[in-house]
Design a protein around this motif. Structure first.
Motif, PDB file in Angstrom:
ATOM      1  N   LYS A  40      86.162  18.711  28.494  1.00 18.34           N
ATOM      2  CA  LYS A  40      85.896  17.686  27.490  1.00 18.34           C
ATOM      3  C   LYS A  40      84.402  17.495  27.276  1.00 18.34           C
ATOM      4  O   LYS A  40      83.942  17.262  26.151  1.00 18.34           O
ATOM      5  CB  LYS A  40      86.533  16.369  27.931  1.00 18.34           C
ATOM      6  CG  LYS A  40      86.599  15.320  26.834  1.00 18.34           C
ATOM      7  CD  LYS A  40      87.383  14.111  27.314  1.00 18.34           C
ATOM      8  CE  LYS A  40      87.480  13.074  26.214  1.00 18.34           C
ATOM      9  NZ  LYS A  40      88.228  11.869  26.667  1.00 18.34           N
ATOM     10  N   ARG A  60      82.964  21.573  26.320  1.00 18.32           N
ATOM     11  CA  ARG A  60      83.515  22.105  25.068  1.00 18.32           C
ATOM     12  C   ARG A  60      83.231  23.607  24.896  1.00 18.32           C
ATOM     13  O   ARG A  60      83.643  24.397  25.726  1.00 18.32           O
ATOM     14  CB  ARG A  60      83.023  21.284  23.864  1.00 18.32           C
ATOM     15  CG  ARG A  60      83.513  19.826  23.930  1.00 18.32           C
ATOM     16  CD  ARG A  60      83.488  19.114  22.627  1.00 18.32           C
ATOM     17  NE  ARG A  60      84.559  19.542  21.729  1.00 18.32           N
ATOM     18  CZ  ARG A  60      85.813  19.059  21.780  1.00 18.32           C
ATOM     19  NH1 ARG A  60      86.168  18.175  22.695  1.00 18.32           N
ATOM     20  NH2 ARG A  60      86.717  19.478  20.898  1.00 18.32           N
ATOM     21  N   ARG A  94      95.940  21.540  24.828  1.00 17.29           N
ATOM     22  CA  ARG A  94      95.594  21.096  23.470  1.00 17.29           C
ATOM     23  C   ARG A  94      94.078  21.027  23.279  1.00 17.29           C
ATOM     24  O   ARG A  94      93.558  21.381  22.221  1.00 17.29           O
ATOM     25  CB  ARG A  94      96.229  19.730  23.192  1.00 17.29           C
ATOM     26  CG  ARG A  94      97.692  19.821  22.814  1.00 17.29           C
ATOM     27  CD  ARG A  94      98.149  18.594  22.038  1.00 17.29           C
ATOM     28  NE  ARG A  94      98.143  17.400  22.869  1.00 17.29           N
ATOM     29  CZ  ARG A  94      99.172  17.003  23.612  1.00 17.29           C
ATOM     30  NH1 ARG A  94     100.284  17.725  23.640  1.00 17.29           N
ATOM     31  NH2 ARG A  94      99.098  15.884  24.326  1.00 17.29           N
ATOM     32  N   LEU A  95      93.389  20.560  24.325  1.00 16.42           N
ATOM     33  CA  LEU A  95      91.924  20.473  24.256  1.00 16.42           C
ATOM     34  C   LEU A  95      91.310  21.863  24.105  1.00 16.42           C
ATOM     35  O   LEU A  95      90.406  22.065  23.279  1.00 16.42           O
ATOM     36  CB  LEU A  95      91.387  19.786  25.518  1.00 16.42           C
ATOM     37  CG  LEU A  95      89.865  19.635  25.610  1.00 16.42           C
ATOM     38  CD1 LEU A  95      89.312  18.829  24.434  1.00 16.42           C
ATOM     39  CD2 LEU A  95      89.475  18.997  26.945  1.00 16.42           C
ATOM     40  N   LYS A 113      92.694  24.484  22.831  1.00 19.56           N
ATOM     41  CA  LYS A 113      93.014  24.998  21.491  1.00 19.56           C
ATOM     42  C   LYS A 113      92.068  24.412  20.449  1.00 19.56           C
ATOM     43  O   LYS A 113      91.626  25.123  19.532  1.00 19.56           O
ATOM     44  CB  LYS A 113      94.466  24.683  21.137  1.00 19.56           C
ATOM     45  CG  LYS A 113      95.473  25.575  21.863  1.00 19.56           C
ATOM     46  CD  LYS A 113      96.901  25.097  21.676  1.00 19.56           C
ATOM     47  CE  LYS A 113      97.863  26.014  22.408  1.00 19.56           C
ATOM     48  NZ  LYS A 113      99.225  25.469  22.464  1.00 19.56           N
ATOM     49  N   ASP A 114      91.758  23.133  20.593  1.00 17.82           N
ATOM     50  CA  ASP A 114      90.807  22.503  19.664  1.00 17.82           C
ATOM     51  C   ASP A 114      89.449  23.180  19.744  1.00 17.82           C
ATOM     52  O   ASP A 114      88.803  23.449  18.717  1.00 17.82           O
ATOM     53  CB  ASP A 114      90.654  21.013  19.990  1.00 17.82           C
ATOM     54  CG  ASP A 114      91.903  20.223  19.634  1.00 17.82           C
ATOM     55  OD1 ASP A 114      92.708  20.744  18.835  1.00 17.82           O
ATOM     56  OD2 ASP A 114      92.067  19.106  20.157  1.00 17.82           O
ATOM     57  N   ILE A 115      89.018  23.463  20.966  1.00 16.36           N
ATOM     58  CA  ILE A 115      87.699  24.076  21.173  1.00 16.36           C
ATOM     59  C   ILE A 115      87.662  25.483  20.574  1.00 16.36           C
ATOM     60  O   ILE A 115      86.708  25.868  19.894  1.00 16.36           O
ATOM     61  CB  ILE A 115      87.354  24.106  22.681  1.00 16.36           C
ATOM     62  CG1 ILE A 115      87.138  22.684  23.180  1.00 16.36           C
ATOM     63  CG2 ILE A 115      86.128  24.973  22.943  1.00 16.36           C
ATOM     64  CD1 ILE A 115      87.077  22.556  24.689  1.00 16.36           C
ATOM     65  N   THR A 127      89.562  26.680  18.220  1.00 18.02           N
ATOM     66  CA  THR A 127      89.688  26.598  16.762  1.00 18.02           C
ATOM     67  C   THR A 127      88.367  26.246  16.095  1.00 18.02           C
ATOM     68  O   THR A 127      88.018  26.804  15.047  1.00 18.02           O
ATOM     69  CB  THR A 127      90.758  25.554  16.381  1.00 18.02           C
ATOM     70  OG1 THR A 127      91.999  25.924  16.992  1.00 18.02           O
ATOM     71  CG2 THR A 127      90.938  25.483  14.881  1.00 18.02           C
ATOM     72  N   GLU A 128      87.613  25.340  16.711  1.00 19.09           N
ATOM     73  CA  GLU A 128      86.371  24.876  16.086  1.00 19.09           C
ATOM     74  C   GLU A 128      85.191  25.793  16.369  1.00 19.09           C
ATOM     75  O   GLU A 128      84.153  25.702  15.738  1.00 19.09           O
ATOM     76  CB  GLU A 128      86.048  23.455  16.567  1.00 19.09           C
ATOM     77  CG  GLU A 128      85.580  23.383  18.000  1.00 19.09           C
ATOM     78  CD  GLU A 128      85.500  21.971  18.547  1.00 19.09           C
ATOM     79  OE1 GLU A 128      84.795  21.790  19.557  1.00 19.09           O
ATOM     80  OE2 GLU A 128      86.135  21.063  17.986  1.00 19.09           O
ATOM     81  N   SER A 129      85.363  26.719  17.323  1.00 20.11           N
ATOM     82  CA  SER A 129      84.244  27.585  17.704  1.00 20.11           C
ATOM     83  C   SER A 129      84.353  28.955  17.046  1.00 20.11           C
ATOM     84  O   SER A 129      85.443  29.483  16.850  1.00 20.11           O
ATOM     85  CB  SER A 129      84.219  27.753  19.224  1.00 20.11           C
ATOM     86  OG  SER A 129      83.282  28.735  19.580  1.00 20.11           O
ATOM     87  N   TRP A 136      99.777  29.854  21.815  1.00 19.55           N
ATOM     88  CA  TRP A 136      98.397  30.351  21.735  1.00 19.55           C
ATOM     89  C   TRP A 136      98.248  31.443  20.669  1.00 19.55           C
ATOM     90  O   TRP A 136      97.260  31.498  19.944  1.00 19.55           O
ATOM     91  CB  TRP A 136      97.933  30.867  23.097  1.00 19.55           C
ATOM     92  CG  TRP A 136      97.211  29.806  23.861  1.00 19.55           C
ATOM     93  CD1 TRP A 136      97.679  29.053  24.891  1.00 19.55           C
ATOM     94  CD2 TRP A 136      95.878  29.338  23.599  1.00 19.55           C
ATOM     95  NE1 TRP A 136      96.735  28.147  25.304  1.00 19.55           N
ATOM     96  CE2 TRP A 136      95.609  28.301  24.527  1.00 19.55           C
ATOM     97  CE3 TRP A 136      94.890  29.678  22.684  1.00 19.55           C
ATOM     98  CZ2 TRP A 136      94.402  27.616  24.569  1.00 19.55           C
ATOM     99  CZ3 TRP A 136      93.677  28.999  22.727  1.00 19.55           C
ATOM    100  CH2 TRP A 136      93.442  27.980  23.644  1.00 19.55           C
ATOM    101  N   VAL A 181      97.994  29.723  17.399  1.00 16.10           N
ATOM    102  CA  VAL A 181      96.677  29.096  17.193  1.00 16.10           C
ATOM    103  C   VAL A 181      95.624  30.140  16.843  1.00 16.10           C
ATOM    104  O   VAL A 181      94.854  29.984  15.890  1.00 16.10           O
ATOM    105  CB  VAL A 181      96.254  28.305  18.456  1.00 16.10           C
ATOM    106  CG1 VAL A 181      94.771  27.950  18.392  1.00 16.10           C
ATOM    107  CG2 VAL A 181      97.088  27.047  18.585  1.00 16.10           C
TER     108      VAL A 181
END
Length: 715
Positions: free
Chosen positions: A122, A125, A159-160, A162-164, A166-168, A198, A201
Motif C-alpha cells: 500500500k 505501490r 485486489r491491491l 491488481k490496481d497497481i 493496472t495503473e502502472s 489475473w 486483469v
C-alpha cells in the motif's frame, strides 16, 4: 536470551513487546518502529535502516517462536510506513522475509504475513513490481489456503496488486509468463479462480499486448474452462471470449499456427462448453488466417468430422459450427488452387518468371499435407455416423476436383475403402461413394494428360472398379438384390451409360460363375428396359442406325446370352424379331424352372409398359411383323395359364386380322442396314454354346451336391 545490543536499534521494551503473544502489545512496538524509521529517513541514516531490516527480517521473522515471527511481520510493515515514498530503495529486504512466512505452519502467522505485505504494498505501490513474480507465487498459494480468514486477507492484497499493475506501465510481462504458464495448470478451484482473474486483469491493461503470449497459456485456459465449478467456468468463458474479440480486432498480432493444435486437442473433450469454444475458435482461425491453416488441415478435420454426427438439441451449436468450419476449409482449397492456377497462367505470359512457376504451382502441395489428410478421411469413413461418412466422401470428391494430380497418388489407398462403402446401409453414403468413384474413374491420369491432353480415354481404374463391383455383387447377393439396380442407375447418370454397360458386358462374358452371370444379366436387362436414366441407350439399341450402335448391340448380345429371357428382350428392343423367334424356339432345350417362368412373366409385363409402345403398334401390321407375332405366341405357349398368360393372350387377341394373305416374299425379314451386317446364324450358335455351358455347370453342381450329401451321411 540475546543481549539488547544484538537487537539494536530496537529498545529492550520494544523487543519485549514484539515478542508478546498479544496483538495489542505488539501494536505499540510497531508505532515506535515507525517513528524511529521516520527519524532515520529524515537524517538519511541508511545504515540504521538496513540494520533494523536485518533484525526484523532475519532474527524475528525467522524465529522458532510464532509470536516473535508475528512481531517481525508487524515491524517490517511499520518500517514501510515510516519510509513512505523511500520504501522502493529497500523493497527486496522488506518483502522477502514477509513472503517466507506465507508458507508458515501457523495459520495466524500466515494471516499476519498477508496483512503485513498488504501494508508494505500500500505504501510502496509501483515500487513492488520488480518483486511481482515472487508476490504472485506466494499469493497463488495463499489463495488455496484452507482458512477462510486467510483467503479473505489474500483477496484484499490481490485486489491491491491488481490496481497497481493496472495503473502502472512498468509491468514485466515477459518475466512473469514462465510463472503464469506453470500456475495456470493448478487443479485447485481457488487457485484456478485466482489465476484466471489475473489473466483477465492483464488482458484488460491498455498496451499490455497480452495477446502475443496467448499460445503459452491457451491450453491451461481451456483446462480451467473444463472445471466443474459453474463460477470458474463462467469467468474463464468470459476471458476466452475477450481474447477471441482481441484476435478478431487485431489478427496481425496473433500466432495462429502456435495455437491451432491446442484447439484441435480440446475439441475432443466431452465437456460441451469446452468443445463448442474450441470449435468456435477454429472457425475464426480458418476465417482470419486462411492459408496458414492448410498445414493443419488433417488435425482440423479430426476435430470437425465427428461433430457433424451430433443429433438433438444438446450439441446443435457444436454441429452447426463444425459444419461452417468444414465449408470454410473446402473454400480454402478452392482459393489456394485458384491462386496457384492464376500464378501459373501469369508465369506463362511472363517467361522471365518461368523458374518461379514450378515453385508457385506446388505451393498448395507444400503447405497441405495431403497424405495425412487422406489418412484422416479414410479413418473417418469407417465411422458409424452417416453424416460423417457423407462429409468425408464430399471431401474426397472435393480434393479430386481441385487437386486431381496430387490425389491420383492416393487412389490405391482410397480404392478399397470406397468399394467397401458401396455396401453401406445408407443410400446417401452409397450415392456419395458413387459420385467419388465416378470422379476417379472418369478423370485422366497425369500421364494421360501429358501424352495427349485431348485424348478421350478411361483411366485404368474404370475397368478395375467395374471388376471389383461385380466381385462385390457376386460375394454379397443381398447387396445385388437390394442395391444393385440403384448402384448401376447412379453410375449411368454419373458416367457414360454406354461405357458402363459395355464394360460390364465384356467382363461378364468371361465370368466363370455362370449362375451369377445369369443373375447379373437379368439385373442389367431390367435396368436397361425400365430406367429413365438409360433412355438414350435404349434408343440407340432400338434404332441401330450407326456402326457404333451396332457394335454396342453385338457387345451386349454376347453377354446377354447368359440369360435366355434377357436375350429375347434385347432382340425385341432392337427389333430383331425373327432372331427372337428362333431363340424362343430353342427354349425347348432349356430347363424350365420357376425362376425361368418368372422372368418370362416380367418380360410380358414389360411388353405392356410404355417402353414397348412401338412394338405393340407394330402388331397392327401383320404383313411386316409376322415374326414378332410368332415370337409373342412362342412366349404364350411356354407360359402356364397364369395372369401373365391371360395378359399376353388378350394382347394377341386384339391384333386385327390380316388384310391380305402373306406371301413368302412379304414375310418380315430381319432388320438389316448398311451399318449392321449381323450374322444371326453365328449369334444363334453362340447362344446355344453359352446355354450348353450353363447346363453343364448346373449338372456338375448337382453331382457335387449329391456327393457331398452322401459323404456327410457316411461321416
Amino acid at each position: 536470551m540475546m543481549s539488547e545490543r544484538d537487537y539494536a536499534p530496537l529498545s529492550a521494551a520494544c523487543v519485549r513487546s514484539l515478542n508478546d503473544k498479544l496483538y495489542e502489545k505488539r501494536k505499540p512496538a510497531a508505532v515506535e518502529i515507525e517513528k524511529m524509521v521516520k527519524e532515520f529517513a529524515a537524517h538519511n541514516n541508511t545504515v540504521q535502516i538496513k540494520r533494523l531490516l536485518k533484525v526484523l527480517g532475519q532474527d524475528f521473522a525467522t524465529s522458532q517462536n510464532p509470536h516473535t515471527r508475528k512481531g517481525g511481520l508487524i515491524g517490517l510493515a511499520a518500517i514501510a510506513v515510516g519510509l513512505g515514498k523511500d520504501t522502493g530503495q529497500y523493497i527486496e529486504d522488506l518483502i522477502h522475509p514477509i513472503l517466507a512466512c506465507f508458507c508458515d505452519a501457523d495459520l495466524r502467522v500466515r494471516y499476519y504475513a498477508c496483512e503485513s505485505l498488504y501494508n508494505v504494498v500500500k505504501v510502496a505501490r509501483g515500487a513492488v513490481l520488480p518483486q511481482f513474480t515472487d508476490i504472485f507465487a506466494a499469493l497463488s498459494k495463499l489463495a488455496c489456503d484452507s482458512e477462510q480468514n486467510i483467503k479473505n486477507a489474500t483477496e484484499l492484497l490481490d485486489r491491491l496488486m491488481k490496481d497497481i499493475v493496472t495503473e502502472s506501465g512498468l509491468f514485466d510481462l515477459v518475466g512473469f509468463m514462465p510463472l503464469l504458464r506453470e500456475r495456470i495448470y493448478t487443479k485447485n478451484p481457488f487457485g484456478r479462480q485466482f489465476v484466471i482473474s489475473w489473466v483477465s486483469v492483464l488482458d484488460a491493461v491498455p498496451n499490455m499486448d497480452f495477446i502475443i503470449f496467448l499460445p503459452e497459456i491457451l491450453d491451461g485456459l481451456f483446462r480451467i474452462l473444463e472445471d466443474p465449478t459453474p463460477e470458474i467456468k463462467k469467468i474463464t468463458d468470459t476471458v476466452l471470449g475477450e481474447f477471441l474479440r482481441s484476435i478478431k480486432a487485431n489478427p496481425a498480432r496473433v500466432d495462429f499456427p502456435g495455437m491451432i493444435n491446442i484447439l484441435i486437442t480440446h475439441t475432443q473433450s466431452n465437456d460441451e462448453l469446452l468443445q463448442l469454444t474450441a470449435i468456435t475458435w477454429i472457425k475464426e482461425f480458418v476465417h482470419l488466417s486462411g492459408p496458414l491453416m492448410l498445414p493443419y488441415m488433417s488435425g482440423i478435420l479430426v476435430a470437425v468430422l465427428p461433430c457433424l454426427a451430433y443429433d438433438g438439441d444438446t450439441r446443435k451449436s457444436i454441429k452447426e459450427t463444425a459444419t461452417q468450419v468444414n465449408a470454410n476449409l473446402m473454400k480454402l482449397i478452392i482459393m489456394e488452387n485458384t491462386e496457384v492456377t492464376n500464378k501459373k497462367q501469369e508465369n506463362k505470359i511472363h517467361s522471365s518468371r518461368e523458374k518461379n512457376d514450378v515453385t508457385q504451382n506446388h505451393s498448395l502441395a507444400e503447405s497441405l499435407d495431403l497424405t495425412s489428410v487422406v489418412e484422416v478421411l479414410i479413418k473417418h469413413l469407417l465411422y458409424l455416423s452417416v453424416q460423417t461418412k457423407v462429409a468425408v466422401l464430399k471431401w474426397i470428391h472435393h480434393l479430386f476436383i481441385n487437386i486431381p494430380h496430387k490425389m491420383f497418388n492416393h487412389i490405391e489407398d482410397l480404392f478399397p475403402i470406397l468399394m467397401k462403402s458401396l455396401s453401406d446401409t445408407s443410400d446417401e453414403v452409397v450415392q456419395q461413394t458413387l459420385v467419388v468413384m465416378a470422379e476417379i474413374i472418369s478423370s485422366k491420369s497425369p500421364e494421360a494428360v501429358t501424352t495427349d491432353p485431348n485424348a478421350k480415354m478411361q483411366n485404368k481404374y474404370f475397368t478395375k472398379f467395374i471388376v471389383n463391383l461385380l466381385r462385390l455383387f457376386s460375394t454379397d447377393r443381398h447387396l445385388l438384390e437390394d442395391r444393385g439396380a440403384f448402384i448401376i442407375r447412379e453410375l449411368c447418370v454419373l458416367l457414360s451409360a454406354e461405357d458402363i454397360y459395355k464394360t460390364l458386358a465384356k467382363i461378364l462374358q468371361e465370368e466363370q460363375n455362370l449362375s451369377f452371370a445369369c443373375t447379373m444379366i437379368q439385373t442389367l436387362n431390367v435396368i436397361l428396359l425400365t430406367s429413365s436414366e438409360l433412355f438414350d441407350l435404349r434408343n440407340k439399341l432400338r434404332h441401330l442406325d450407326s456402326p457404333d450402335s451396332c457394335a454396342l448391340f453385338e457387345c451386349l448380345y454376347v453377354s446377354w446370352c447368359h440369360n435366355p429371357v434377357a436375350t429375347v428382350a434385347l432382340c425385341l428392343l432392337s427389333q430383331h424379331y425373327r432372331h427372337a423367334c428362333n431363340i424362343i424356339r430353342s427354349f425347348e432345350n432349356i430347363e424350365v424352372t420357376v425362376e425361368f417362368l418368372t422372368e418370362i412373366d416380367k418380360l410380358v409385363q414389360l411388353i405392356e409398359s410404355p417402353i414397348f409402345t412401338y412394338l405393340r403398334l407394330q402388331l397392327l401390321e401383320w404383313e411386316k411383323n409376322d415374326a414378332l407375332i410368332y415370337a409373342l405366341y412362342g412366349l404364350l405357349m411356354i407360359l402356364p395359364q397364369s395372369d401373365a398368360y391371360a395378359t399376353l393372350q388378350r394382347r394377341l387377341a386384339a391384333i386385327p386380322p390380316a388384310t391380305k394373305p402373306i406371301s413368302k416374299s412379304e414375310h418380315s425379314q430381319e432388320k438389316t442396314n448398311v451399318h449392321c451386317p449381323f450374322d444371326f446364324n453365328k449369334f444363334l450358335k453362340h447362344f446355344h454354346i453359352v446355354q450348353e455351358q450353363h447346363r453343364e455347370q448346373k449338372r456338375k453342381q448337382r453331382l457335387n451336391s449329391l456327393v457331398e450329401r452322401n459323404t456327410s451321411h457316411v461321416d
